[in-house]
Structure formats: C-alpha cells, structure tokens
Design an enzyme around this catalytic site. Sequence first.
Site, PDB file in Angstrom:
ATOM      1  CB  THR A   1     -36.634  22.749 -28.479  1.00 24.22           C
ATOM      2  OG1 THR A   1     -37.228  23.914 -29.049  1.00 24.22           O
ATOM      3  CG2 THR A   1     -35.643  23.173 -27.406  1.00 24.22           C
TER       4      THR A   1
ATOM      5  N   GLY B   1     -45.542  14.369 -29.560  1.00 24.54           N
ATOM      6  CA  GLY B   1     -46.196  15.477 -28.875  1.00 24.54           C
ATOM      7  C   GLY B   1     -47.026  16.290 -29.832  1.00 24.54           C
ATOM      8  CG  ASN B   2     -50.885  19.243 -29.692  1.00 21.78           C
ATOM      9  OD1 ASN B   2     -51.065  19.333 -30.904  1.00 21.78           O
ATOM     10  ND2 ASN B   2     -51.864  19.437 -28.819  1.00 21.78           N
TER      11      ASN B   2
ATOM     12  N   GLY C   1     -42.509  21.409 -28.708  1.00 20.11           N
ATOM     13  CA  GLY C   1     -41.081  21.505 -28.420  1.00 20.11           C
ATOM     14  C   GLY C   1     -40.255  20.378 -28.990  1.00 20.11           C
TER      15      GLY C   1
ATOM     16  CD  GLU D   1     -40.222  17.064 -35.966  1.00 23.07           C
ATOM     17  OE1 GLU D   1     -40.905  18.032 -35.604  1.00 23.07           O
ATOM     18  OE2 GLU D   1     -39.368  17.128 -36.881  1.00 23.07           O
TER      19      GLU D   1
ATOM     20  CB  ALA E   1     -46.339  24.537 -31.224  1.00 22.76           C
TER      21      ALA E   1
END
Length: 265
Positions: free
Chosen positions: A65, A57-58, A62, A133, A60
């Site tokens: 989290t 994902g981009n 998430g 990640e 920030a």
Amino acid sequence: MLLWPLRGWAARALRCFGPGSRGSPASGPGPRRVQRRAWPPDKEQEKEKKSVICVEGNIASGKTTCLEFFSNATDVEVLTEPVSKWRNVRGHNPLGLMYHDASRWGLTLQTYVQLTMLDRHTRPQVSSVRLMERSIHSARYIFVENLYRSGKMPEVDYVVLSEWFDWILRNMDVSVDLIVYLRTNPETCYQRLKKRCREEEKVIPLEYLEAIHHLHEEWLIKGSLFPMAAPVLVIEADHHMERMLELFEQNRDRILTPENRKHCP
C-alpha cells in the site's frame, strides 16, 4: 543444477577476495560491524543526487500500500520484492518449500533472496528517488536471523550466509538513505494475512509473525545487536486503509525530500 556453477564462482571469489581473505581470522556467529570500501568520487557525487528508501515491516504490514501510494510521485521509481522469482526458480518454488519445511529449505531460499535483493540494490537507478520493498539488510537481519534463532538453520549455514553478506557490504554499494518502518502489531498482520489468502502464507502461524516483529523492534527501534543501515522513520501501521493513506501523505516530504530525512528520529 543451479547451485553447481554458483559454487564454482563462489570458490573463486573466496580465494581471490571473499570472506576470510587476507588472513583475517574467522569469528563466531552473529552480526558484525563491517568496514565498507571507499567508492570513487564520481560514484559518490552520483549518489548525492539520488536517494534509496527502503520500506520495511512485518508480513502484511502495509508495504505494498505504501509503495503504491508513492508510485505516482514525480521522479520516483518503485522496486517491489521479487516474490515471483522466489516462487519460480526454473520450475521450483523455494518460498513455498521454506514455509513448509524451514529446516530443510531455509538456506536454499535465503541464498536466492540475498542474490535477488543484491540485484535490486545494484541495478541502475533512473529516478532521483528509489523506493524499495524491503532490502538486503532486512533479509539478513530479520529473516536469516529468525531462522537461526528458532533453531531451523544450522550455525554453519548461518555463518556462511553472514560471511557472504559481510563481503557484499564491503565490496558492493547496497547503501540506503532512509528506512520507513511500518510498525504493525503481529495480530493485525495475522488478520490481514488471512484475508489476502496467499497460497504460501496459509501455513504461517501467529508465532512466526511475533518473532519477525520482535526482530524488527531490535533492529529499528532499540538499535541493539544489528547495525543501523540508515535513519529510520517509524509510521504506526495498525490503522485502516484510509488512515494509512493520510499518514503517508503527512509524511510525504519527510520521505521524499532529502533535507527532511536528516531530521527523522
């Protein structure tokens, strides 16, 4: 000083079995379909028992989290992005340098990113499920691609990085079983980014996040131009924290259970 021993090793690898070996002609820039080597039967059986899941994902979006939510699950190991390494290579901060002058430092950072992500992929897996990640795939298809498309990386640098990436795909096991795509509006990412106020990210404009979002969409939604590394589970991630935790719980089995991953759209 760091690059000199790497150059010598790279030259030997290229002569023996690296990119362009066996008389294969050099092709133009851009992603290519790569034929992966066949892994020994014992390695294949070992992989069948273990899974690698990448949260993409981009900036920030998430990801942290999401990783924290699943970190307490049984038999799950979490590998975060090695950002601390990118911030400190023997006293140098290539991440910060790249954000301030991408044209000058883009190749330097992405060479090191590719190396550190390769280390993440190939280190021994101790749990049944590995949650990563990002991945070496998004490093190439998103961030290297963005540098090249935006005119901040010369074609020769882009081609050399691509050759190394293709060689890695052919000769190293960097396979992924599932990609969890936290799909987030660039404006949402921008607001979150400003709130968390990380030093290197203070100079990131909204336009950069929009470009990164566009490439994620090309790769993981449209399936155009880039090879798909694994099935993709899309989670809309514009929501507040409580709602995101609910969505992670709702998708727990689809993420952690191998049989359910096969049915991801």
